[in-house]
Design an enzyme around this catalytic site. Structure first.
Site, PDB file in Angstrom:
ATOM      1  CB  THR A 185      -0.811   0.267   1.937  1.00  0.00           C
ATOM      2  OG1 THR A 185      -1.129   1.301   1.443  1.00  0.00           O
ATOM      3  CG2 THR A 185      -0.105   0.069   2.679  1.00  0.00           C
ATOM      4  CD  GLU A 330      -2.651  -0.214   5.578  1.00  0.00           C
ATOM      5  OE1 GLU A 330      -3.336  -0.150   4.999  1.00  0.00           O
ATOM      6  OE2 GLU A 330      -1.647   0.807   5.359  1.00  0.00           O
ATOM      7  CE  LYS A 439      -7.703   5.032  -1.974  1.00  0.00           C
ATOM      8  NZ  LYS A 439      -8.564   3.849  -1.462  1.00  0.00           N
ATOM      9  CD1 TRP A 444      -3.678   4.009  -1.505  1.00  0.00           C
ATOM     10  CD2 TRP A 444      -3.976   6.223  -0.948  1.00  0.00           C
ATOM     11  NE1 TRP A 444      -3.873   4.056  -0.783  1.00  0.00           N
ATOM     12  CE2 TRP A 444      -4.027   5.479  -0.696  1.00  0.00           C
ATOM     13  CE3 TRP A 444      -4.325   7.555  -0.547  1.00  0.00           C
ATOM     14  CZ2 TRP A 444      -5.047   5.648   0.874  1.00  0.00           C
ATOM     15  CZ3 TRP A 444      -5.023   7.862   0.241  1.00  0.00           C
ATOM     16  CH2 TRP A 444      -6.005   6.769   1.194  1.00  0.00           C
TER      17      TRP A 444
END
Ligand code: AMP
Length: 539
Positions: A185, A330, A439, A444
């Site tokens: 990420t 996550e 975002k 991102w």
């Protein structure tokens, strides 16, 4: 005293074996680069999964090896998910939308051994391969007749690679805590961070999210994940659909194409589909422009970003109800999901909308709290807003190859970087972010990288970048600049200056000049104040 029940391991292999036995005739329909409508079944897909596992063993893959994919959503990617994880290797899904430096960093950090790649991304890897230090070879996801000419080392064609292998494979007995998959990420500052899922976390997430008040997948549903398989395992649907016997429809490279999505929905009777708001906007625009209807489509799950009310209303007109979900890489990813409580359906429209727009209620299996700056838990009164923290068996406790302390786990809670309220009915609403990222269309953008690039301009004293609402991409970056007293740069020139220094889609559409940028007590740019200052700004 211990209970007397069996302790069978919770593994992805158990999902595969179950689907093979119980739902072998359930269909998988895919759009691929070499076939606009590929049709198969779970039974056929898992036969090929066995062939693929034999082919991987032939390569000499060892337990725990990371095997990467750079691919769209389709049946071959589905086979890779299961063959890699159930063989005891780690399926590392790489986001091909990242720019080459990030892909190189991620593949090297993960020490990927083999890369399975869609033909569309072969040129990307050709450019990167000299810097990929651990990769031993590349398998192109196509058949021999569509195999591109390539300079990739040890390149093989997928169909040839598996063709001569038997479908029978002796699947290893895996410890449920062994690693199954890996996803990086870039939703925080610094280099992308790896989240290493286990078989156990994946199975528990699958059970938790298949519950009735959540995705409620079943053999009666036809599920279309428009969320990419490189975004947190397509939000778990690859496992959830197999565990519940839902027919799967994969849009391949046609993710953002309203026409293809509408055609797939109507031809395959899709009832539930998942994706970021941008995708549903593309669909709704197409439906409105062409007068097309989508009668079978009942539920659109929106996640990854807040859902605009206008999109919800536009989908209502087509009798598609939007359900907002919230989660993170996550968190495997789902943490909350929005299903209204029965009495809420009776509320006046605008009252109901307030609830529908929230990120939803907790999913059983995850725990959450909001805390103030001192870490003190705040009430669930719908007013108090604080840092959102979570814990549970499908929440990561450390990033891959990093110290646990780098995962921000005060008292064993994972700090999400989101700021939220939770109302007395348990509905959480995201109100802000403490993490400094933007975002856009589900991907991102690092505000820091954009700021650093802008600061290289000789006429600028200080630059800051914040996310502002955008009708198509949900959020886009806005460049805010303090210019040197004697300089008079044009905003077009400043934006042009960024070209070539950052990914093109990271370049803000607009730049505003200010006298001063607000700072915190520690001298950092106060993004919170800036966001307040530009609350009315929108693209
Ligand atoms: P990722 O790890 O790329 O899936 O991004 C996770 C982040 O996306 C969250 O921490 C939020 O900042 C944002 N996000 C996800 N879902 C939502 C939602 N429903 N509303 C607002 N932001 C969201």
């Amino acid at each position: 005293m211990l209970g007397d029940m069996m302790g069978d391991s919770l593994t992805i292999t158990s999902i595969m074996n179950f689907a093979k036995q119980v739902f072998s005739s359930t269909e998988i329909v895919s759009v691929t680069a070499d076939n606009p409508r590929h049709r198969s079944t779970f039974g056929e897909a898992f036969e090929r999964t066995g062939q693929l596992a034999n082919a991987l063993a032939r390569l000499g893959c060892a337990e725990g090896d990371r095997i990467a994919t750079l691919a769209w959503n389709d049946y071959r990617h589905f086979e890779l998910y299961y063959a890699i994880s159930c063989s005891g290797y780690v399926c590392h899904t790489i986001n091909p939308r990242l720019f080459p430096e990030q892909i190189i960093y991620i593949a090297n950090h993960a020490e990927d051994q083999w890369v399975f790649v869609d033909p569309a991304f072969v040129p990307l890897l050709e450019q990167a391969q000299a810097q990929l230090t651990s990769v031993r070879g590349y398998i192109v996801l196509t058949d021999q007749s569509n195999m591109p000419e390539t300079s990739l080392a040890n390149a093989m064609c997928y169909e040839t690679f598996i063709a001569d292998e038997p479908s029978q494979f002796d699947w290893p007995e895996l410890d449920e805590n062994s690693a199954s998959s890996l996803c990086y990420t870039s939703g925080t500052t610094g280099n992308p961070k790896g989240v290493l899922y286990s078989h156990r976390s994946t199975v528990l997430h699958c059970m938790g999210t298949n519950a009735g008040d959540v995705l409620g997948l079943s053999s009666a549903e036809v599920v279309m994940p428009v969320v990419p398989m490189f975004h947190v395992n397509a939000w778990g649907t690859i496992y959830g659909a197999a565990a519940s016997g839902s027919k799967l429809v994969f849009p391949g490279p046609k993710m953002g194409d309203g026409e293809t999505l509408a055609a797939l929905i109507n031809e395959e009777q899709v009832s539930l589909a998942l994706g970021v708001p941008t995708v549903w906007l593309a669909l709704v625009n197409y439906l409105e422009e062409t007068g097309t209807t989508v009668k079978s489509f009942k539920k659109a799950v929106v996640g990854g970003a807040a859902c605009p009310l206008s999109l919800m209303k536009a989908m209502d007109k087509h009798e598609v109800s939007i359900h907002v979900g919230w989660g993170m890489t996550e968190m495997s990813p789902l943490g909350t999901y929005n299903t209204l409580l029965p009495w809420m359906h009776e509320l006046p429209e605008d009252e109901k909308d307030k609830y529908r727009l929230k990120a939803g209620r907790l999913i059983y299996g995850v725990d959450m709290r909001i805390v103030d700056e001192a870490g003190v838990a705040l009430p669930w009164d719908g007013e108090a807003s604080g840092r959102l923290q979570v814990r549970g068996p499908w929440v990561c406790k450390a990033y891959y190859k990093m110290e646990a302390s780098e995962a921000h786990l005060p008292d064993g809670w994972f700090d999400t970087g989101d700021v939220a309220t939770i109302d007395p009915y348990g509905y959480m609403a995201i109100t802000d972010r403490t993490k400094d990222v933007i975002k856009s269309g589900g991907e991102w953008i690092s505000s820091i990288d954009v700021e650093n690039a802008a600061m290289g301009h000789p006429d600028i004293v200080e630059a800051a970048v914040i996310g502002v609402p955008h009708p198509k991409w949900t959020e886009r970056p806005l460049l805010i600049v303090v210019k040197k007293p004697d300089a008079n740069p044009k905003k077009e020139d400043l934006l042009k200056f960024l070209d070539g220094k950052i990914a093109r889609w990271w370049i803000p559409e607009d730049c505003v000049f200010v006298e001063e940028i607000p700072h915190t007590a520690t001298g950092k740019v106060s993004k919170k104040d800036l966001r307040d200052q530009f609350r009315e700004y929108s693209y």
